[in-house]
Design a protein around this motif. Structure first.
Motif, short mmCIF file in Angstrom:
data_model
loop_
_atom_site.label_atom_id
_atom_site.label_comp_id
_atom_site.label_asym_id
_atom_site.label_seq_id
_atom_site.Cartn_x
_atom_site.Cartn_y
_atom_site.Cartn_z
N PHE A 1 4.10 0.04 -12.25
CA PHE A 1 3.44 -0.37 -11.01
C PHE A 1 3.39 -1.89 -10.95
O PHE A 1 2.72 -2.53 -11.76
N GLY A 2 4.11 -2.45 -9.98
CA GLY A 2 4.20 -3.91 -9.93
C GLY A 2 4.93 -4.41 -11.15
O GLY A 2 5.93 -3.87 -11.59
N ASN A 3 4.44 -5.46 -11.73
CA ASN A 3 5.01 -5.98 -12.98
C ASN A 3 4.09 -5.69 -14.16
O ASN A 3 4.10 -6.42 -15.15
N CYS A 4 3.30 -4.62 -14.04
CA CYS A 4 2.37 -4.21 -15.09
C CYS A 4 1.43 -5.34 -15.48
O CYS A 4 1.08 -5.51 -16.65
N PRO B 1 0.81 -1.24 0.00
CA PRO B 1 0.00 0.00 0.00
C PRO B 1 0.83 1.28 0.00
O PRO B 1 0.38 2.29 -0.53
N THR B 2 2.01 1.23 0.58
CA THR B 2 2.84 2.45 0.58
C THR B 2 3.23 2.87 -0.83
O THR B 2 3.28 4.07 -1.15
N VAL B 3 3.50 1.88 -1.67
CA VAL B 3 3.83 2.19 -3.07
C VAL B 3 2.61 2.75 -3.79
O VAL B 3 2.70 3.70 -4.57
N LEU B 4 1.44 2.15 -3.52
CA LEU B 4 0.21 2.64 -4.14
C LEU B 4 -0.07 4.08 -3.72
O LEU B 4 -0.45 4.92 -4.56
N ASP B 5 0.12 4.39 -2.45
CA ASP B 5 -0.11 5.75 -1.99
C ASP B 5 0.86 6.73 -2.63
O ASP B 5 0.48 7.87 -2.97
N ARG B 6 2.10 6.30 -2.80
CA ARG B 6 3.09 7.19 -3.41
C ARG B 6 2.74 7.48 -4.86
O ARG B 6 2.89 8.62 -5.34
N VAL B 7 2.28 6.47 -5.59
CA VAL B 7 1.90 6.66 -6.99
C VAL B 7 0.71 7.60 -7.10
O VAL B 7 0.68 8.52 -7.94
N ALA C 1 -5.54 -3.23 -12.38
CA ALA C 1 -6.89 -3.15 -11.81
C ALA C 1 -6.87 -2.50 -10.44
O ALA C 1 -7.72 -1.65 -10.12
N VAL C 2 -5.91 -2.86 -9.60
CA VAL C 2 -5.81 -2.26 -8.26
C VAL C 2 -5.57 -0.76 -8.38
O VAL C 2 -6.20 0.06 -7.69
N LEU C 3 -4.65 -0.38 -9.25
CA LEU C 3 -4.34 1.04 -9.41
C LEU C 3 -5.53 1.80 -9.99
O LEU C 3 -5.82 2.93 -9.56
N TRP C 4 -6.25 1.21 -10.93
CA TRP C 4 -7.39 1.88 -11.54
C TRP C 4 -8.53 2.09 -10.53
O TRP C 4 -9.13 3.17 -10.48
N VAL C 5 -8.83 1.08 -9.75
CA VAL C 5 -9.92 1.19 -8.78
C VAL C 5 -9.62 2.31 -7.78
O VAL C 5 -10.49 3.14 -7.47
N GLU C 6 -8.40 2.36 -7.28
CA GLU C 6 -8.04 3.42 -6.33
C GLU C 6 -8.00 4.78 -7.01
O GLU C 6 -8.36 5.79 -6.42
N PHE C 7 -7.60 4.79 -8.25
CA PHE C 7 -7.55 6.04 -9.01
C PHE C 7 -8.95 6.63 -9.18
O PHE C 7 -9.17 7.84 -8.98
N VAL C 8 -9.92 5.78 -9.52
CA VAL C 8 -11.30 6.26 -9.70
C VAL C 8 -11.87 6.73 -8.37
O VAL C 8 -12.63 7.71 -8.32
N ARG C 9 -11.53 6.06 -7.27
CA ARG C 9 -12.00 6.51 -5.96
C ARG C 9 -11.48 7.91 -5.64
O ARG C 9 -12.21 8.75 -5.10
N GLU C 10 -10.24 8.16 -5.97
CA GLU C 10 -9.68 9.48 -5.73
C GLU C 10 -10.36 10.51 -6.63
O GLU C 10 -10.60 11.65 -6.20
#
Length: 944
Positions: A426-429, A376-382, A435-444
């Motif tokens: 992000f990860g190994n693309c 999650p720390t990497v996700l938050d940084r992105v 999908a994880v990055l997109w879902v969090e992106f839409v929430r933001e």
């Protein structure tokens, strides 16, 4: 009987004598047959000549295209030998020219064409001294019998010593003998210096040691020194960093040090990945042409000479083996795009992006293990880098290629393009990481909408760019909706604040209701936040007639035509030229109108399909545009209280007003009529006109409902199909990657410009099916996308090399242009191949001669060693370049004697080097090595 027996005995003796005579003179030994076989082979090779030998299977050496080799097997008793003949097509070259690639024996002994005979064994050398002498004698006899003047060599001793002995019959009375050997360790200190090597050579022909000092020998010398820059790899980073820190701590009072800068920190791709420097270093070869040395003192002086005194400087780049590697392990945009294409191939397996987030929905265990998402720390940084940092309104046109807009993606600096680039790393693309990055992106994104905060990296004004992908259009429209929503909220709060101020003022001052209360009621009518100034153009326009065509400007509009109707006119932008209303002799005024509602590409397509579904497209399109048309009509009525439907048509759609042919526009009343489509029964435009109230634009309901459109956009982002998302991501990622690489400063290299143009055209044609949503699962287009990744990889490699060379030779542009052009010609045959098809057998080898004004640029690359580096290696050789000793020293000593007094000393083909005075090179010694390695090759010409 006796006589008969005597006769028989005599016949037997004669037969024995005949048999003994046959054995003595017709049977040859194995050694003689071996010589005969060598002689026959040499005669055949000599008769064929170089051109015919090429047709018979001669091959060129791997490191030289000018030297060829042909091989033959020979048998002597129980042993098998291999005889190789080395030759060149053009034998006019100078062997002393060290710029061309020569065979090792050509460098050692100064020969051109030669033979090498060796046993077919594991070592390939002759370890027995008698055998080597016998073998060399056999070759010498065979060459003499066939009148061949080729030198012949036999490898001896241990293979690591690279030792040879050889002989050459030069015709008549001259014979040359060769010998070479090597010291692999513990080189005597004397032979580390030029003075000791000179005395070693002189000792070969001086009879007494005292002759070295009493006699002046005329010795010819040629020397070549090779220097190598410190390699730019990770192995030396620790040492260099420590030295840099120590050096910096001496300069800075607080003992701190600056961070080490990577070579590509100023390159555009450094934001996403750190590329390996394709140029690992350089080899600099300095050569001294032939000069005469007469004493060891001169050699000592020459050892202290600067390399800048050399006649020639030859530069050779040492490129990274990964630059043209076929392993495909290079990290860059191309490698990550291949992973994104693989994710696109898997995106057809689910209906929503949330389906890929869960591990249980991924299928096989191997697939689960390969789709690990970052913590999650990497996700938050992105997400922070995407939404909190960076400019709010970037310049989308900056850095774009001229053909970039042919690819239906998002601009490089836009929010969606940055999301796509982040997803590559992000990860190994994998599809799960995306999908994880997109879902969090839409929430933001939804948070920005609900909190009415400006959407980062998206313009909140202007029209929708339909040339971009649909998601970018949606985000751009959402940014506009957020801005509209904020404006309404601010105006609502302003009205509430002004209302409260008035009530407080009434309670404190206790004023009576009168003119001031009337003024308050007038202000309270603006409670819903409508604008009361028609001169405020934000959100409104006079789209049908420009201000430049007005007879008066907008500030003077209300001072013209003072009449009863003018007192009722509102929302006017000014009169339109000399146009008059039909029912009154008043100027026709252009109203301020609302901007047309913004629509994305899918909204346009939806309307187009609805229009095509009905036959009467004109009336139906009017119904679709009813809100916009009604708003314009209401604004026109407010600006022109005495106007009729025909006046609106004359202003809004001049093509539907047919004049009577009169050219005078200032006559009243104007003469003409409506067109057939406007005057027909049941015309929808006239119905809308009749229903439209007289309201200026600032009092109308906004055509764009930001709340409704914003929720529709968020619903689309939350429910978009995975393959539709990935298709747009692939198009945008390719475009953004290419635009990022396009920003590389590579100077004036036309090859890069051409390749970039070709790359954009290839991307536009390959990505067109994705833009039209024509891709399906297991489609052949996936393979086309993978081939597109390979094409991008080739261009990315060339750009990296160009940037590295320019960074190093920015003050010597000819050098980096020459190096890149030569490598481009070398690499061009592999441009159309995949990574697995690249030919890695051929190595890039360029030797560029530097000009005098370019030497200092190269010399600056040899940075003086620090204090720590100086004591690590004891300097044992001279000719230092900025404190660096040569990694290799090659010297050729030679002594020449005059043969003019000898009538046998004639010039023969393949003989020694002779000038017009018939000088013969009687002694020649080649020295090659360093302080820890020394190889000596001696050639002596004797009078036999």
């Amino acid at each position: 009987m006796a006589s008969t027996s005597k006769a028989n005995l005599t016949e037997d003796d004669e037969e024995e004598e005949e048999i003994e005579h046959f054995d003595d003179f017709t049977l040859a030994s194995s050694w003689e047959r071996f010589i005969s076989e060598i002689e026959a082979t040499c005669r055949q090779w000599s008769a064929d000549g170089p051109k015919n030998l090429l047709e018979k299977g001669a091959v060129h050496l791997d490191y030289s295209n000018k030297i060829y080799r042909i091989k033959s097997e020979l048998k002597d008793a129980t042993k098998i030998y291999s005889m190789e003949y080395y030759f060149g097509i053009d034998n006019n070259g100078n062997i002393s020219d060290w710029n061309c690639t020569l065979h090792d024996l050509q460098l050692c002994f100064g020969v051109k064409e030669f033979l090498v005979i060796s046993p077919q064994s594991a070592s390939g050398v002759v370890l027995d001294a008698p055998e080597s002498s016998k073998l060399l004698s056999a070759v010498a006899i065979a060459l003499s019998n066939c009148s061949c003047l080729w030198p012949a060599f036999v490898p001896v001793h241990d293979p690591s010593r690279k030792a040879f002995i050889g002989i050459q019959n030069m015709g008549t009375i001259f014979t040359r003998r060769f010998e070479a050997d090597r010291i692999g360790s513990q080189v005597p200190v004397k032979f580390m210096h030029l003075e000791g090597l000179y005395e070693l050579f002189v000792s070969k022909f001086a009879y007494w040691t005292s002759d070295h000092l009493t006699h002046l020998f005329k010795v010819y010398l040629m020397m070549k020194l090779t220097y190598r820059t410190l390699p730019n790899d990770d192995e030396n980073d620790g040492i260099q960093d420590a030295d840099a820190e120590n050096a910096e701590s001496e300069k800075m009072p607080d003992g701190g040090n600056l961070n080490r800068k990577h070579w590509d920190d100023d390159c555009p791709w450094s934001e996403w990945y750190s590329a390996e420097d394709p140029v690992k270093g350089f080899d600099l070869v300095t050569t001294w042409s032939e000069k005469v040395i007469e004493s060891s003192l001169e050699m000592a002086e020459m050892e202290n000479a600067s390399p800048h005194e050399a006649e020639k400087w030859i530069l050779t780049p040492n490129l990274s083996p990964n630059l043209d590697s076929s392993k495909g392990d290079r990290i860059g945009f191309a490698s990550q795009l291949q992973l994104l294409v693989s994710a696109l191939d898997m995106s057809f397996e689910a209906q929503f992006m949330e389906d890929f987030v869960s591990v249980e929905n991924l299928g096989s265990d191997n697939l689960k293990s390969s789709m690990v998402i970052p913590p999650p720390t990497v996700l938050d940084r992105v997400l922070k880098d995407l939404l909190l940092e960076g400019r709010q309104f970037p310049d989308f046109a900056k850095g774009e290629h001229k053909s970039s807009r042919a690819i239906k993606g998002a601009p490089l600096e836009s929010l969606f393009a940055q999301f796509c680039l982040h997803s590559l790393w992000f990860g190994n693309c994998s599809i799960r990481a995306i999908a994880v990055l997109w879902v969090e992106f839409v929430r933001e994104i939804r948070w920005y909408w609900e909190e009415s905060q400006p959407l980062p990296k998206m313009p909140a004004h202007g029209s929708i760019d339909l040339a971009t992908c649909l998601i970018n259009q949606k985000l751009q429209m959402l940014a506009i909706c957020i801005e509209k929503k904020r404006e309404l909220n601010e105006e609502f709060q302003d009205c509430l604040g002004s209302n409260d101020d008035v009530f407080v003022h009434m309670e404190v001052e206790d004023i009576q209701v009168g003119e001031e209360s009337t003024s308050f009621l007038t202000q309270s009518q603006d409670f819903d936040g409508k604008r009361d100034s028609p001169l405020i153009l934000e959100g409104f326009n006079e789209s049908k007639t420009s201000i430049s065509k007005f007879s008066t400007n907008s500030q003077d509009a209300y001072s013209a035509d003072k009449s009863t109707s003018d007192s009722k006119r509102t929302g006017s932008a000014g009169p339109v030229g000399s146009m008059k209303l039909l029912n009154s002799c008043q100027s026709l005024h252009a109203p301020f109108t609302q901007n047309a509602p913004l629509m994305t590409e899918d909204m346009h397509e939806e309307r187009l399909r609805a229009v095509e579904a009905f036959g009467d497209s004109f009336n139906f399109s009017a119904q679709l545009e009813r809100e916009t048309l009604s708003s314009d009509m209401s604004a026109f009525k407010a600006a022109n209280p005495d106007a009729v439907f025909e006046d609106f048509i004359r202003w809004h759609s001049p093509g539907d007003w047919e004049n009577d042919g009169s050219k005078a526009n200032d006559k009243w009343p104007p003469r003409g009529k409506l067109s057939q489509r406007m005057s027909g029964p049941g015309n929808s435009w006239r119905k809308i006109w009749n229903d439209a109230p007289s309201l200026p634009a600032y009092e109308q309901k906004p055509l764009l409902d930001p709340n409704r459109e914003g929720e529709k956009i968020l619903h689309y982002l939350e429910t978009v199909r995975p393959h539709q998302l990935l298709e747009q991501m692939v198009c945008t990622a390719f475009r953004a990657s290419a635009d990022t690489l396009h920003q590389t400063n590579f100077g004036s290299l036309k090859q890069i410009t051409t390749k970039m143009d070709q790359l954009y055209h290839t991307m536009a044609s390959t990505l067109r099916p994705l833009q039209a949503n024509l891709l399906s699962g297991n489609s052949e287009k996936i393979e086309d996308l993978k081939r597109l990744c390979v094409a991008l990889e080739h261009v990315e490699k060339l750009l990296t090399l160009a940037a590295s060379l320019r960074h190093k030779f920015i003050q010597a542009p000819r050098v980096y242009e020459a190096i890149f052009s030569d490598y481009y010609d070398f690499y061009l045959p592999n441009m159309g191949k995949g990574s697995a098809d690249v030919d890695i057998q051929k190595e890039f080898d360029l030797k560029l001669q530097l000009r005098v004004n370019e030497r200092q640029v190269v010399s600056n690359m040899f940075t003086p060693p620090t204090a720590n580096q100086s004591w690590r290696k004891v300097l044992s050789m001279g000719n230092l370049l900025n404190g660096h000793e040569p990694i290799l020293r090659q010297i050729v000593f030679s002594k020449r004697d005059s043969g003019s007094d000898c009538h046998y000393a004639v010039s023969t083909r393949g003989g020694p080097h002779m000038d017009d005075q018939q000088e013969i090179e009687t002694y020649r010694m080649y020295v090659c090595g360093t302080s820890n390695d020394l190889r000596v090759a001696l050639c002596v010409t004797s009078y036999d």
